[in-house]
Design a protein around this motif. Sequence first.
Motif, mmCIF file in Angstrom:
data_model
loop_
_atom_site.group_PDB
_atom_site.id
_atom_site.type_symbol
_atom_site.label_atom_id
_atom_site.label_comp_id
_atom_site.label_asym_id
_atom_site.label_seq_id
_atom_site.Cartn_x
_atom_site.Cartn_y
_atom_site.Cartn_z
ATOM 1 N N PHE A 441 0.833 -1.090 0.048
ATOM 2 C CA PHE A 441 -0.079 0.014 0.007
ATOM 3 C C PHE A 441 0.933 1.189 -0.033
ATOM 4 C CE2 PHE A 441 -2.777 -3.359 1.296
ATOM 5 C CZ PHE A 441 -4.043 -2.952 1.071
ATOM 6 N N TYR A 442 0.457 2.083 -1.026
ATOM 7 C CA TYR A 442 1.593 3.136 -0.823
ATOM 8 C C TYR A 442 0.608 4.519 -0.989
ATOM 9 C CZ TYR A 442 -0.166 3.562 -5.905
ATOM 10 O OH TYR A 442 -0.931 3.896 -6.865
ATOM 11 N N THR A 443 1.260 5.771 -0.691
ATOM 12 C CA THR A 443 0.582 7.042 -0.514
ATOM 13 C C THR A 443 0.673 7.767 -1.792
ATOM 14 O OG1 THR A 443 1.195 6.987 1.848
ATOM 15 C CG2 THR A 443 0.442 9.049 1.010
ATOM 16 N N PRO A 451 -3.623 0.186 -2.934
ATOM 17 C CA PRO A 451 -2.988 -1.103 -3.074
ATOM 18 C C PRO A 451 -2.325 -1.356 -4.586
ATOM 19 C CG PRO A 451 -5.503 -1.245 -3.267
ATOM 20 C CD PRO A 451 -5.018 0.090 -3.210
ATOM 21 N N MET A 452 -1.132 -2.192 -4.390
ATOM 22 C CA MET A 452 -0.557 -2.445 -5.528
ATOM 23 C C MET A 452 -0.047 -3.791 -5.419
ATOM 24 S SD MET A 452 2.748 -0.499 -7.412
ATOM 25 C CE MET A 452 3.533 -0.222 -5.836
ATOM 26 N N PHE A 453 -0.100 -4.747 -6.253
ATOM 27 C CA PHE A 453 0.516 -5.918 -6.251
ATOM 28 C C PHE A 453 2.030 -5.758 -6.741
ATOM 29 C CE2 PHE A 453 -3.996 -7.257 -6.307
ATOM 30 C CZ PHE A 453 -4.064 -8.047 -5.092
ATOM 31 N N LEU A 454 2.886 -6.647 -6.264
ATOM 32 C CA LEU A 454 4.166 -6.678 -6.820
ATOM 33 C C LEU A 454 4.700 -8.062 -6.865
ATOM 34 C CD1 LEU A 454 7.102 -4.977 -7.295
ATOM 35 C CD2 LEU A 454 7.378 -5.069 -4.875
ATOM 36 N N VAL A 455 5.292 -8.325 -8.057
ATOM 37 C CA VAL A 455 5.628 -9.693 -8.451
ATOM 38 C C VAL A 455 7.050 -9.604 -8.975
ATOM 39 C CG1 VAL A 455 5.003 -11.980 -10.015
ATOM 40 C CG2 VAL A 455 3.199 -10.245 -9.326
ATOM 41 N N ARG A 456 7.949 -10.528 -8.393
ATOM 42 C CA ARG A 456 9.286 -10.671 -8.809
ATOM 43 C C ARG A 456 10.186 -11.872 -7.984
ATOM 44 N NH1 ARG A 456 11.770 -6.070 -4.628
ATOM 45 N NH2 ARG A 456 10.433 -6.386 -2.880
ATOM 46 N N PHE A 499 6.996 -7.009 -12.143
ATOM 47 C CA PHE A 499 5.716 -6.492 -12.415
ATOM 48 C C PHE A 499 4.907 -6.021 -11.217
ATOM 49 C CE2 PHE A 499 1.289 -7.436 -13.067
ATOM 50 C CZ PHE A 499 1.063 -6.577 -14.108
ATOM 51 N N ALA A 500 4.402 -4.999 -11.484
ATOM 52 C CA ALA A 500 3.442 -4.108 -10.657
ATOM 53 C C ALA A 500 2.161 -3.700 -11.156
ATOM 54 C CB ALA A 500 4.139 -2.910 -10.058
ATOM 55 N N LEU A 501 1.067 -4.218 -10.436
ATOM 56 C CA LEU A 501 -0.256 -3.873 -10.862
ATOM 57 C C LEU A 501 -1.004 -2.746 -9.741
ATOM 58 C CD1 LEU A 501 -3.016 -6.070 -12.193
ATOM 59 C CD2 LEU A 501 -3.626 -4.583 -10.586
ATOM 60 N N ALA A 502 -0.888 -1.762 -9.905
ATOM 61 C CA ALA A 502 -1.493 -0.593 -9.129
ATOM 62 C C ALA A 502 -3.350 -0.717 -9.269
ATOM 63 C CB ALA A 502 -1.139 0.734 -9.481
ATOM 64 N N ASN A 503 -3.655 -0.574 -7.974
ATOM 65 C CA ASN A 503 -5.307 -0.769 -8.304
ATOM 66 C C ASN A 503 -5.781 0.760 -7.849
ATOM 67 O OD1 ASN A 503 -4.602 -3.606 -6.663
ATOM 68 N ND2 ASN A 503 -6.243 -3.599 -8.269
ATOM 69 N N LEU A 504 -5.940 1.423 -8.938
ATOM 70 C CA LEU A 504 -6.069 3.162 -8.987
ATOM 71 C C LEU A 504 -7.486 3.270 -8.888
ATOM 72 C CD1 LEU A 504 -4.262 3.676 -12.350
ATOM 73 C CD2 LEU A 504 -3.296 3.529 -10.172
#
Length: 710
Positions: A441-443, A451-456, A499-504
Amino acid sequence: MAVGTPICAAEMTEPDYPETRRGTVSETLFGETIADPYRWLENDVRTDPEVADWVARENAVTDAYLETLPQRAWFAQRIEGLIDYERFGLPEKAGHHYFYTRNSGLLNQAQLFVRKGLHGEPRLLIDPNTWAKDGATALDAWVPSDNGSKLLYSVQDGGSDWRILRVLDVETGEPLEDEVRWVKFTGLAWVGEEGFLYSRFPQPEEGEAFQSLNYNQAIYFHRIGTPQSEDQLVYATPDHPEYNHTAEVTQDGRYAVITTSVGTDARYEIHVVDLKARKKHGWQGRALVTGFDDSWNLVEGMGSVLWFVTNKDAPHFRLVRIDAASKTPEWSDVVPEGKDILERATIIGNQLVLNYLRDAASHAVIVGLDGKPARALSLGGFGTASGFRGKPADPETFYSFTSFNRPATVYRMDIRTGKSEIFAQPELTFDPERYAVEQRFYTSKDGTQVPMFLVRSKDAAKANQPLPTLLYGYGGFDISLTPGFSSTRMAWLEAGGAFALANLRGGGEYGREWHDAGRRENKQNVFDDFIAAGEYLIGQGITPKNGLAIQGGSNGGLLVGAVTNQRPDLFAAAVPQVGVMDMLRFDRFTAGRYWVDDYGYPDREADFKVLRAYSPYHNIRGGVDYPAILVTTADTDDRVVPGHSFKYTAALQAAGLGPKPHLIRIETRAGHGSGKPTDKVIEEGADILGFMAQWTGLQVGGLPTDGSEK
């Protein structure tokens, strides 16, 4: 795979872009003169020779550039290897038959199979791969009749939104003579075995099928064995040509439920037709919901009782029911609103299966018809569950579960015990355990937590090693982005990227308020959220400063175009796909008129000022160094017409945005995305990832990014 240094400006030579005629069209809108020098590129590429010539010249330059990328061949080979696995769709039971799709691996289109009994011998029923030499004609939706003797299906050609409906005799596999055309944005609903309900538009004028606005949608009934000219008009609103209508039929065949909408907002009116009274009263409907205020999604009907999921007085949705045969029908709660988003519900085995969304990931619960809790289903980590279809009397249901590092596995669940067993599981050519899937979770700019998913890879995550990162977003139309598998994204991960997916905001991840916070006058919040996601990835050391690529499609293409204009310094590469790029004219083509719910009306001054401030085509900042940009579109896209991308690209190339390439990739015989054949998916994926790798410093296949020998 190694991570290299992105190419510096001194090493770059700007591509020799094709010459694009600059017109003199301009308009004065609310006191401002708006130049539109590339208006001519809105013309249909199929009928305008000048546009067709421009497309050919642009593609020639882009193809020549992509051929030089040393990473492209590796990505093509790896995407092909990753997508070459057996993939199953969710089975649908009708009578004693089970219908499901299957792709053996590299077929351009999935085939449709049928079994007699769950463990019967599979029989090929439809093979769309025989329909067109280029594989671009696809099997779209399909619905078996109640006893499984017939199959209604829709055909999609070249990626267009238009559909052709046909019917198949399941026993013989032979097509019937029935054919229905000019179908678009439709449901498919059998009425017993005698025929089906569908939605269509009037036949467009000659040459206007791919660009003219869609008005006067109506619902018709087609009786099997009759020509389309004899189809019965069921429901239409000629006084309101902007209304849209779809029909569903309850599993017991008692009611046809008609849902009416105005645009893209989930704000509906509901009418019901008592099919038992059809001989006496015809298709006369009764209003259950009027006013276009809230979302109402049919769950099921049992006799005269209908269940719906709604957000009326419940932003996170609740489950309600009503007796449609009552003289004064009243709604009553079955499952009240909770903290999580109730996405959908089904009635199976006289129990309710509720599918919820919590922080953009799925979980499911089974309750009785009275709404009393029974048991939760364990779905295993961050992922997306879909399916849970069936009939009230069925003892079973099927669902799939997928995540970023796991292709969809199909499960059969015994509804009485809640026990699940694997129906179809893919054999993988990679190890999913190598990759970490986490949620951060970022500001955002205004303090909102996003929220944002992060895959690596787990090794990179453990070492907090900066990696070239692909950031994806959408942020609109109440659509939730949830975890799912993509062979193309997995190739990026295998190459050593993140890979990152942001839930805007603008999506549906947190209900109505989240959607409202990212549309119309609040649209800038979406861009701020995406920019903040990029800043977070760099600030946390997840990606290096020159290692961030961004991607989005449709409304997400608009997103990429807007944030590239606003923060060109933040991104190394940008890929806006089939994007809405001219925000002052989007409502003049095909389905564009629907989008005013999210964007506003260009002909209203308050909305115009908002749209003018972020429209990608109108806000390109000449003389500023931009990231490398690869625009993608398709000649048969009749959802977001390709003129958006054509005009935007022409403006980019004329603006003097530095030496990095600003190119467009224009696919032929393809549309907005659905129905795209596998070979085109592989080719497009390799082009995009090869382009991103070149400009983010990602080295793949042992090759350095500048193409020199090791």
